[in-house]
Motif scaffolding. Structure first.
Motif, PDB file in Angstrom:
ATOM      1  N   VAL A  65       5.357  12.484  -9.258  1.00  0.00           N
ATOM      2  CA  VAL A  65       4.930  11.666  -8.115  1.00  0.00           C
ATOM      3  C   VAL A  65       5.535  10.278  -8.190  1.00  0.00           C
ATOM      4  N   ILE A  66       5.400   9.620  -9.336  1.00  0.00           N
ATOM      5  CA  ILE A  66       5.908   8.242  -9.419  1.00  0.00           C
ATOM      6  C   ILE A  66       7.437   8.215  -9.397  1.00  0.00           C
ATOM      7  N   LEU A  67       8.095   9.210  -9.985  1.00  0.00           N
ATOM      8  CA  LEU A  67       9.555   9.261  -9.874  1.00  0.00           C
ATOM      9  C   LEU A  67       9.963   9.477  -8.420  1.00  0.00           C
ATOM     10  N   GLY A  68       9.191  10.293  -7.702  1.00  0.00           N
ATOM     11  CA  GLY A  68       9.477  10.509  -6.284  1.00  0.00           C
ATOM     12  C   GLY A  68       9.321   9.233  -5.472  1.00  0.00           C
ATOM     13  N   ILE A  69       8.308   8.426  -5.812  1.00  0.00           N
ATOM     14  CA  ILE A  69       8.097   7.156  -5.114  1.00  0.00           C
ATOM     15  C   ILE A  69       9.239   6.193  -5.400  1.00  0.00           C
ATOM     16  N   GLY A  79       0.829  -1.196   0.000  1.00  0.00           N
ATOM     17  CA  GLY A  79       0.000   0.000   0.000  1.00  0.00           C
ATOM     18  C   GLY A  79       0.865   1.247   0.000  1.00  0.00           C
ATOM     19  N   ILE A  80       0.571   2.181  -0.906  1.00  0.00           N
ATOM     20  CA  ILE A  80       1.340   3.422  -0.985  1.00  0.00           C
ATOM     21  C   ILE A  80       0.372   4.597  -0.851  1.00  0.00           C
ATOM     22  N   ARG A  81       0.420   5.241   0.300  1.00  0.00           N
ATOM     23  CA  ARG A  81      -0.432   6.396   0.551  1.00  0.00           C
ATOM     24  C   ARG A  81       0.287   7.668   0.088  1.00  0.00           C
ATOM     25  N   ILE A  82      -0.409   8.451  -0.732  1.00  0.00           N
ATOM     26  CA  ILE A  82       0.155   9.703  -1.237  1.00  0.00           C
ATOM     27  C   ILE A  82      -0.808  10.821  -0.850  1.00  0.00           C
ATOM     28  N   ASP A  83      -0.367  11.685   0.012  1.00  0.00           N
ATOM     29  CA  ASP A  83      -1.202  12.786   0.476  1.00  0.00           C
ATOM     30  C   ASP A  83      -0.549  14.121   0.133  1.00  0.00           C
ATOM     31  N   GLY A  84      -1.376  15.136  -0.014  1.00  0.00           N
ATOM     32  CA  GLY A  84      -0.880  16.473  -0.312  1.00  0.00           C
ATOM     33  C   GLY A  84      -1.394  16.969  -1.644  1.00  0.00           C
ATOM     34  N   LEU A  85      -1.253  18.255  -1.875  1.00  0.00           N
ATOM     35  CA  LEU A  85      -1.679  18.888  -3.113  1.00  0.00           C
ATOM     36  C   LEU A  85      -0.462  19.191  -3.978  1.00  0.00           C
ATOM     37  N   LEU A  86      -0.520  18.799  -5.232  1.00  0.00           N
ATOM     38  CA  LEU A  86       0.600  19.044  -6.137  1.00  0.00           C
ATOM     39  C   LEU A  86       0.657  20.521  -6.512  1.00  0.00           C
ATOM     40  N   ALA A  87       1.836  21.094  -6.428  1.00  0.00           N
ATOM     41  CA  ALA A  87       2.023  22.487  -6.819  1.00  0.00           C
ATOM     42  C   ALA A  87       1.956  22.617  -8.337  1.00  0.00           C
ATOM     43  N   ILE A  98       1.104   6.847 -13.174  1.00  0.00           N
ATOM     44  CA  ILE A  98       1.662   6.273 -11.945  1.00  0.00           C
ATOM     45  C   ILE A  98       1.668   4.750 -12.001  1.00  0.00           C
ATOM     46  N   CYS A  99       0.547   4.145 -12.413  1.00  0.00           N
ATOM     47  CA  CYS A  99       0.504   2.687 -12.498  1.00  0.00           C
ATOM     48  C   CYS A  99       1.462   2.168 -13.570  1.00  0.00           C
ATOM     49  N   ASN A 100       1.610   2.917 -14.651  1.00  0.00           N
ATOM     50  CA  ASN A 100       2.510   2.539 -15.742  1.00  0.00           C
ATOM     51  C   ASN A 100       3.912   2.246 -15.234  1.00  0.00           C
ATOM     52  N   MET A 101       4.422   3.104 -14.336  1.00  0.00           N
ATOM     53  CA  MET A 101       5.808   2.972 -13.904  1.00  0.00           C
ATOM     54  C   MET A 101       5.978   2.147 -12.627  1.00  0.00           C
ATOM     55  N   SER A 102       4.919   1.480 -12.170  1.00  0.00           N
ATOM     56  CA  SER A 102       5.037   0.598 -11.009  1.00  0.00           C
ATOM     57  C   SER A 102       6.091  -0.468 -11.246  1.00  0.00           C
ATOM     58  N   ILE A 103       6.173  -0.919 -12.482  1.00  0.00           N
ATOM     59  CA  ILE A 103       7.116  -1.979 -12.833  1.00  0.00           C
ATOM     60  C   ILE A 103       8.556  -1.514 -12.640  1.00  0.00           C
ATOM     61  N   GLU A 104       8.785  -0.184 -12.676  1.00  0.00           N
ATOM     62  CA  GLU A 104      10.139   0.343 -12.565  1.00  0.00           C
ATOM     63  C   GLU A 104      10.685   0.303 -11.145  1.00  0.00           C
ATOM     64  N   MET A 105       9.844  -0.076 -10.172  1.00  0.00           N
ATOM     65  CA  MET A 105      10.357  -0.328  -8.824  1.00  0.00           C
ATOM     66  C   MET A 105      10.226  -1.803  -8.486  1.00  0.00           C
ATOM     67  N   LEU A 151       3.429  -1.146   3.983  1.00  0.00           N
ATOM     68  CA  LEU A 151       2.810   0.160   3.778  1.00  0.00           C
ATOM     69  C   LEU A 151       3.895   1.222   3.668  1.00  0.00           C
ATOM     70  N   GLU A 152       3.793   2.068   2.628  1.00  0.00           N
ATOM     71  CA  GLU A 152       4.722   3.173   2.426  1.00  0.00           C
ATOM     72  C   GLU A 152       3.912   4.446   2.220  1.00  0.00           C
ATOM     73  N   ALA A 153       4.585   5.595   2.292  1.00  0.00           N
ATOM     74  CA  ALA A 153       3.886   6.871   2.146  1.00  0.00           C
ATOM     75  C   ALA A 153       4.770   7.891   1.457  1.00  0.00           C
ATOM     76  N   LEU A 154       4.121   8.846   0.781  1.00  0.00           N
ATOM     77  CA  LEU A 154       4.827   9.962   0.156  1.00  0.00           C
ATOM     78  C   LEU A 154       4.040  11.234   0.429  1.00  0.00           C
ATOM     79  N   ASP A 155       4.730  12.260   0.900  1.00  0.00           N
ATOM     80  CA  ASP A 155       4.123  13.579   1.094  1.00  0.00           C
ATOM     81  C   ASP A 155       4.338  14.382  -0.177  1.00  0.00           C
ATOM     82  N   ALA A 156       3.249  14.669  -0.879  1.00  0.00           N
ATOM     83  CA  ALA A 156       3.355  15.357  -2.168  1.00  0.00           C
ATOM     84  C   ALA A 156       3.316  16.873  -2.045  1.00  0.00           C
ATOM     85  N   ASN A 157       3.107  17.384  -0.846  1.00  0.00           N
ATOM     86  CA  ASN A 157       2.960  18.827  -0.671  1.00  0.00           C
ATOM     87  C   ASN A 157       4.168  19.620  -1.142  1.00  0.00           C
TER      88      ASN A 157
END
Length: 464
Positions: free
Chosen positions: A183-187, A167-175, A219-226, A278-284
């Motif tokens: 987002v996916i490169l950050g993950i 599970g990857i929770r991504i919260d925050g508003l993209l600037a 985002i789903c496209n690059m899931s394979i890249e991790m 479970l992992e998380a990313l702050d996108a703010n």
């Protein structure tokens, strides 16, 4: 018992458990193209088999089509592959969207566009970026040529082991100027190139809920890249609105759509269900990202510098890429800018980049090219005048195909040339022998084309 999105789709498609472990999965949709299917069809012929469900198999040409508009030459590898797919589809009764067909395009673009991709389905293709379709709550992943033959013959797939859940929770508003590609490169930057190995990733949280379907597909496209087996997003009103918003010839309508929608909304992960990890990313505070090395995990902020290598792999990558630690990414000149691929070639991607480019010119000496993900995207972009925006700025405007993403069809870099690319893999030689590929978002690619070196799109949005 509370279940995750992945568990619900997987468990509902298990035909039986196999002796010695693993499961036999029923496959709802099988997508094929010209590169990984010829041997599979030859195998069917040798064994005297037919295609089990030809109406659930869909073929298109994408990887090796010429995107510059030149006619097909059947004496070339590209021409032979396209001709072989045409013959195979005719012989086995499979619908084909061939070169020049209005429905032709990159397989992972036309699937959603035509309504072939739907929530809760299992979808396979002889291409690793099949994970794209998981944005709809489908379980979608790439398979090998032997497996392509097995699915053609049986409409099932032998799955040796059920993946774990991530599970990857991504919260925050993209600037402004920061998008799904960032987002996916950050993950991947955070988790590493093998951070998802053995897992199916499910993305959720505030950022995902606010994201349009094209972003979820990126985002789903690059899931394979991790290293993940697949990526998924639970269906929600955004998903259903996309399917219903315009005519999609293979999507249900009327009462059938209503039933599908009701079932789709039940697929969401249940409250209390647990992921194996479970992992998380702050996108703010996420900034535009750019890769510096030969995996998507080798990424820095656009304002960053080439890092000191931490291990032999990073040292090798820097040598191959011709980089010195401490060099600012914004000081790196590029030779080519490529906007396209199954990651970023949808109409929304082309609109974003065109908004930034409009009224400006590509830097002197830069080759800049746009390759729409499908002929339908190309037609829509031309109706909106986006092609004129790009051409007036100095971009090449191409026909639909995979193009420079993997350099199979003449759209390649010369040795040691550097690209800013909206594709998904910066591997050694990916865009041609000796090529040096940097992954970026469509907006960052557009800004880079204007400056001739890696550039921050936020600066252009302020003045747009």
């Amino acid at each position: 018992m509370a279940s995750t999105l992945f568990d619900k789709v997987w468990d509902s498609h298990v035909v039986c458990d196999l002796p010695g472990g693993g499961s036999l999965l029923y496959i709802d949709r099988h997508l094929i193209h010209e590169v990984t299917s010829p041997q599979a069809f030859d195998g069917l012929r040798e064994m005297g088999r037919t295609v089990r469900r030809p109406e659930l198999t869909f073929a298109t040409v994408d990887h090796n089509v010429p995107t510059d508009g030149r006619p097909i030459d059947e004496t070339t590898l590209s021409g032979k592959q396209l001709a072989a797919l045409s013959r195979n589809c005719e012989e086995f009764g499979i619908p084909l969207f061939g070169y020049g067909d209005a429905k032709q395009g990159i397989v992972h673009v036309i699937g959603p566009q035509l309504g072939i991709t739907l929530p809760g389905l299992t979808i396979v293709c002889g291409d690793s970026h099949t994970s794209t379709h998981g944005a709809f709550g489908a379980l979608a992943f790439g398979i090998g040529t032997t497996e392509v033959e097995h699915v053609l013959a049986t409409q099932t797939l032998r799955a040796p082991k059920k993946p774990k859940t991530l599970g990857i929770r991504i919260d925050g508003l993209l600037a402004p100027g920061v998008g799904p590609k960032d987002v996916i490169l950050g993950i991947i930057r955070k988790l590493g190139a093998s951070g998802g190995t053995g897992h199916v990733a499910e993305y959720f949280g505030q950022t995902i809920r606010a994201m349009a379907m094209n972003g979820r597909m990126t985002i789903c496209n690059m899931s394979i890249e991790m290293g993940a087996r697949a990526g998924m997003v639970a269906p929600d009103p955004t998903t259903l609105e996309y399917i219903k918003a315009e005519p999609r010839p293979f999507a249900p309508t009327g009462a059938d759509f209503d039933r599908m929608a009701e079932d789709a909304l039940r697929l969401a992960t249940d409250p209390g269900a647990e992921y194996d990890r479970l992992e998380a990313l702050d996108a703010n505070h996420l900034q535009p990202q750019v890769t510096w090395g030969t995996t998507p995990a080798m990424t820095v902020d656009i304002d960053g510098v080439v890092p000191e290598p931490k291990e032999a792999g990073e040292e090798r990558a820097q040598k191959y890429m011709g980089l010195t630690p401490g060099t600012a990414m914004k000081d790196l000149k590029v030779d080519t800018v490529f906007i396209g691929s199954c990651t970023n070639s949808r109409i929304e991607d082309l609109r974003e980049a065109a908004h930034l480019i409009k009224g400006r010119r590509v830097a002197k000496g830069i080759r800049a090219m746009v390759v729409p993900g499908s002929e339908a995207v190309k037609r829509l972009a031309e109706m909106e005048g986006l092609d004129r925006v790009y051409k007036e700025a100095g971009f090449e405007w191409h026909r639909a195909g995979c193009s420079m993403c993997l350099g199979m069809n003449g759209d390649i870099l010369r040795p040691m040339e550097r690209s800013a690319s909206t594709s998904n893999r910066p591997y050694e030689g990916r865009q041609g022998p000796g090529s040096r590929t940097h992954l970026v978002s469509p907006m960052t690619a557009a800004a880079t084309a204007l400056e001739g070196r890696f550039a921050d799109p936020r600066n252009y949005l302020i003045s747009a």
